[in-house]
Design a protein around this motif. Structure first.
Motif, PDB file in Angstrom:
ATOM      1  N   LYS A 141      13.291  27.199   9.396  1.00  0.00           N
ATOM      2  CA  LYS A 141      12.426  27.353  10.566  1.00  0.00           C
ATOM      3  C   LYS A 141      11.162  28.108  10.161  1.00  0.00           C
ATOM      4  CE  LYS A 141      16.132  27.113  13.972  1.00  0.00           C
ATOM      5  NZ  LYS A 141      16.770  27.717  15.155  1.00  0.00           N
ATOM      6  N   GLU A 142      10.031  27.454  10.349  1.00  0.00           N
ATOM      7  CA  GLU A 142       8.774  27.962   9.822  1.00  0.00           C
ATOM      8  C   GLU A 142       8.378  29.316  10.389  1.00  0.00           C
ATOM      9  OE1 GLU A 142       6.123  24.691  10.624  1.00  0.00           O
ATOM     10  OE2 GLU A 142       6.073  24.171   8.502  1.00  0.00           O
ATOM     11  N   GLU A 143       8.493  29.497  11.691  1.00  0.00           N
ATOM     12  CA  GLU A 143       7.965  30.694  12.338  1.00  0.00           C
ATOM     13  C   GLU A 143       9.020  31.784  12.540  1.00  0.00           C
ATOM     14  OE1 GLU A 143       6.193  29.453  15.938  1.00  0.00           O
ATOM     15  OE2 GLU A 143       4.665  28.198  14.997  1.00  0.00           O
ATOM     16  N   TYR A 144      10.171  31.636  11.906  1.00  0.00           N
ATOM     17  CA  TYR A 144      11.256  32.591  12.164  1.00  0.00           C
ATOM     18  C   TYR A 144      11.151  33.830  11.285  1.00  0.00           C
ATOM     19  CZ  TYR A 144      15.946  34.570  12.334  1.00  0.00           C
ATOM     20  OH  TYR A 144      17.006  35.431  12.449  1.00  0.00           O
ATOM     21  N   SER A 147       9.576  37.425  11.987  1.00  0.00           N
ATOM     22  CA  SER A 147       9.175  37.417  13.395  1.00  0.00           C
ATOM     23  C   SER A 147       9.935  38.500  14.154  1.00  0.00           C
ATOM     24  CB  SER A 147       9.459  36.043  14.024  1.00  0.00           C
ATOM     25  OG  SER A 147      10.857  35.810  14.073  1.00  0.00           O
ATOM     26  N   ARG A 252       3.389  24.360  25.347  1.00  0.00           N
ATOM     27  CA  ARG A 252       3.200  25.439  24.377  1.00  0.00           C
ATOM     28  C   ARG A 252       2.834  26.740  25.076  1.00  0.00           C
ATOM     29  NH1 ARG A 252       0.928  21.021  21.494  1.00  0.00           N
ATOM     30  NH2 ARG A 252      -1.144  21.467  22.296  1.00  0.00           N
ATOM     31  N   LYS A 256       5.070  30.113  24.874  1.00  0.00           N
ATOM     32  CA  LYS A 256       4.479  31.366  24.426  1.00  0.00           C
ATOM     33  C   LYS A 256       4.683  32.462  25.461  1.00  0.00           C
ATOM     34  CE  LYS A 256       2.032  33.844  21.542  1.00  0.00           C
ATOM     35  NZ  LYS A 256       2.560  34.188  20.217  1.00  0.00           N
TER      36      LYS A 256
END
Length: 835
Positions: A141-144, A147, A252, A256
């Motif tokens: 997972k790219e944004e994990y 984070s 999105r 967010k």
């Protein structure tokens, strides 16, 4: 293969002449309870009253209608995410999360100390799985990684170490059970330190609740993904879903804001949990220990050798603490005098004992099992309460933002996507801006919210797009909505096969000069009848040209696959025949309605119109032709019209113009006549065989005889229309879609309306059979060049019609130009001089 105009027109005239033309109209009787046109059509649709699901063709760029497209993830990452988010994985992690939250307290509350090793092993396994999940999520997972939720996961996973007894004992300074002497003293101090540290650990343990929030979000994402995959709906279903009930995908912006709200609620709740103990004095001071004063007296008496007082105090101390919620387990004074309870304190958990000591010479061990179990139960209740606070907080914090902003935005985005997929079907329904957040009507004093106004405006724009561009412009709308970059309405055209109908209002120039400003109402009243009837019978309005209207019935396509399958080809040809029948019946119904609708009939009484044109009546001419055309945008970047370009469109206009020459309201081309069902063809009458300008191929002209003067004025009080425009359009599209789906059904026979529709029966009754006998004989003689015989029979037919038959007058007029003798160059057709 589609038949060309040349092929259709080159069929021998003999086959047309030998065709049975018309049965005795006197045999047709009308029942007093004949259904209206609406009832008849609904009856024909009954076999398919249930909507038929149909996939909506989506643009390949349908997900790119806003912003830049997102680059697809590598295959290996997609596979990893698939397995991480799979329901089996998420269910397993959910069970582990429940164990992490309640396992340690359940161990203390309901299990003996002998079960600690089993719970320890389960905790180690849980920690291992959580650690593995963190590593895998960081990879796939790219944004994990790094984070907010990554660090919460790390902290909550590390906090599991405190649930392992061996690790916890090492952390607080002891290991295993308590022992005598200095070991017991160390255990006593460790117990005190562990009590204070345990308060902090229990709070850290609540961070594990975040895992439930994560699992819920993952489950929601999976459900949303499944819903979007299953959300293949028919145009009927799309129409029936208002903006408030669409299956919306979270935007999105919504994601967010949801993440930010969840983070802030988590931080707020955890900050409160961590900070509240700081305001408790027990955090900074040690309260009096159990039996502290009695133990001090024992130590002093023993040190001062006051054995009588020591023995008395010893006996009282043991009796006082041998029972109760914290029974005495062990008492030792100066390593000489000791007491052992029947319960072996060395088998107790560290958190289940409480020790009190004085100067390292006297100490007592008490059982704290009741308090530990009570605390464990309260910890479970606190965990549930914290779950509730987190969930309620997140929902309450985000609910207003979601109701006021996010849901309207998501509805608007779904509306834009729906318009890009199917502009005509998607632009029908919109939310009522007179409603509040919870669907209740707003009072007159309340102003609608800006988001509701914006949403309503978007729906109006979508509706105006559909009205302005029509069916021919749906590709222009969907292509530009789905693409990136600037607006480009000048897209390539598309070849289609369709039936083109052209109709014109007679004496329009004179009516315009008389009515002046009222001419707009006049035209629109006629347009309402024309458009609504055409729509009811499967067609669509394309162009409004002042006094004229272009109407289109698209024919079902015949692909190469269908052309090679005889069964499918037969069904498709039947469907085309039914569309052709509907186009003819639609124009006949328009003729009927403009001759009995009160709002049209009132112009017969207009003094100004009658002064200009005595005996004025609203009359129209109609032409019908079939063939190919190029559908697309016509114009420039300054102004475009979505329409059709083809000589076949011009042919329909020429046929309408020729109705004046033949004094009939409707002319049908031979190409369309060949497409009609046999039942409808039998009701047609050929009026001529001609060539038109620009073509050398002869073409038969046909009409259907009707007498609208026989109709009775519609004096019925119309039911007040309570439906909004969008709802009426929705019902119209439902009916139209059902017609499209029923074209291949044998039970859907549109031609039966000739025998059941009151208007059609009334306009065609009492036409004598001898009229058609005389006319057909005369017409055959006209085509074969026997004009003297043609003159005789055509005059007979004209007398039977009391001199009111236009085709007889036209043919006799043409024959008279040659003194009723056919020229040597006669080939069975003539040139049509009218454009």
């Amino acid at each position: 293969m589609e038949p060309t105009l040349k092929q259709l027109s080159s069929r021998t005239l003999k086959s047309e002449m030998d065709m049975p033309l018309f049965k005795d109209a006197r045999k047709m009787t009308i029942s007093t309870d004949a259904p209206s046109d609406i009832a008849c059509l609904d009856e024909l649709q009954s076999p398919i009253s249930q909507p038929v699901t149909k996939d909506i063709r989506k643009s390949k760029n349908s997900n790119q209608f806003m912003g830049s497209p997102t680059a697809p993830l590598p295959k290996w990452r997609q596979v990893g995410i698939y397995y991480l988010d799979h329901w089996i994985t998420q269910s397993f992690l959910f069970l582990l999360t429940v164990f992490a939250l309640f396992g340690d307290d359940t161990r203390i509350l309901a299990f003996p100390a002998t079960a600690d090793d089993t719970f320890s092993d389960l905790t180690i396994a849980t920690l291992t799985f959580f650690g593995f999940e963190i590593i895998m999520a960081s990879i796939f997972k790219e944004e994990y990684f790094n984070s907010f939720f990554f660090w919460l996961d790390v902290v909550s996973t590390v906090s599991l170490l405190t649930d392992i007894p061996a690790v916890w004992s090492a952390m607080v300074g002891t290991s295993g059970g308590a022992a005598q002497g200095s070991a017991i003293i160390r255990a006593s101090r460790a117990s005190r330190a562990g009590t204070r540290a345990g308060r902090l650990v229990r709070i850290v343990r609540l961070i594990r609740l975040i895992r439930i929030a994560k699992l819920y979000k993952a489950a929601s994402a999976n459900a949303e993904r499944r819903a979007s995959q299953a959300n293949k709906i028919s145009p009927l279903e799309m129409d029936s879903r208002s903006g408030e009930h669409m299956n919306m995908t979270e935007t999105r912006v919504g994601k967010k804001l949801s993440d930010l709200t969840t983070r802030r609620v988590i931080v707020l709740v955890l900050a409160m949990l961590f900070s509240v103990p700081a305001f408790d004095s027990a955090t900074f001071t040690e309260s009096a220990q159990l039996g502290d004063s009695g133990l001090r007296d024992l130590a002093v008496f023993y040190r001062n050798s006051d054995y009588n007082s020591f023995n008395t105090t010893y006996t009282n101390f043991v009796q006082e603490y041998s029972d109760g919620e914290t029974p005495l387990l062990f008492l030792l004074v100066d390593n000489n005098s000791s007491y052992f309870s029947s319960m072996n304190y060395t088998e107790q958990r560290l958190e289940d004992i409480q020790t009190t000591f004085f100067d390292d010479n006297a100490f007592a061990v008490f059982s704290n099992t009741y308090a530990s179990q009570l605390q464990a139960g309260l910890n479970i209740a606190k965990t549930f309460f914290t779950c509730f606070v987190l969930a309620a907080g997140a929902l309450l914090f985000s609910k207003d933002a979601r109701d006021l902003v996010l849901e309207p935005i998501e509805r608007m985005i779904e509306k834009v996507k729906a318009i890009s997929r199917n502009p005509l079907a998607a632009a029908q329904f919109g939310p009522d801006i007179t409603k509040t957040l919870h669907g209740k009507k707003m009072s007159k004093k309340q102003e609608p919210y800006e988001t509701a106004i914006l949403e309503s405006t978007l729906n109006k724009i979508g509706g105006l797009l559909a009205l302005g561009f029509g069916e021919a412009g749906s590709a222009i709308i969907s292509t530009n909505m789905a693409r990136e970059g600037d607006l480009n309405p000048m897209i390539p055209g598309k070849k289609v096969w369709a039936i083109f109908g052209f109709c014109d209002i007679r004496n329009f120039t004179d009516a315009t000069e008389v009515l002046q400003e009222g001419v707009m109402v006049f035209v629109n009243q006629i347009a309402e009848i024309v458009h609504s009837v055409v729509d009811r019978y499967g067609g669509s309005a394309n162009k409004n040209i002042g006094d004229a209207f272009l109407l289109v019935w698209k024919l079902p396509e015949i692909s190469s696959e269908i052309a090679n399958d005889p069964d499918k080809l037969s069904l498709r040809e039947k469907a085309r025949s039914k569309v052709a029948d509907m186009s003819v019946i639609a124009f006949l119904k328009i003729i009927a309605k403009i001759n009995r609708a009160p709002n049209i009939l009132k112009y017969r009484e207009d003094p100004a119109l009658n002064a200009r044109m005595p005996g004025y009546q609203v009359k129209m001419g109609f032409g019908l032709h079939v063939g190919w055309a190029i559908e697309g945008a016509i114009g420039s970047d300054f102004k475009i019209d979505a329409s059709y370009l083809s000589p076949n469109v011009n042919m329909a206009a020429r046929l309408e113009g020729a109705t004046k020459q033949y004094a009939v309201p409707l002319l049908i081309s031979q190409a369309l006549h060949s497409l009609l069902s046999s039942a409808t063809r039998n009701r047609c009458r050929q009026v001529d065989c001609v060539t038109v300008k620009g073509s050398k191929m002869p073409m038969g002209l046909f009409t259907i005889d009707v007498d609208p003067s026989r109709l009775k004025i519609d004096t019925r009080v119309k039911k007040v229309e309570t439906l909004q425009l969008a709802q009426r359009k929705h019902k119209s599209r439902q009916r139209k879609y059902r017609i499209e789906q029923s074209l291949s059904l044998d039970s859907f026979a549109i031609h039966t309306l000739f025998d059941s529709d009151q208007d059609l029966v009334t306009m065609r009754e009492d036409i004598p059979l001898k009229f058609y006998t005389a006319y057909n004989t005369g017409f055959k003689a006209y085509i074969s060049g026997e004009w003297d015989i043609a003159k005789e029979h055509l005059n007979t037919a004209l007398e039977i019609s009391r001199g009111n038959d236009g085709p007889c007058q036209t043919l006799l007029g043409y024959l008279s130009e040659f003194n009723f003798v056919s020229p040597k160059t006669w080939k069975g057709y003539r040139e049509l001089t009218e454009k």
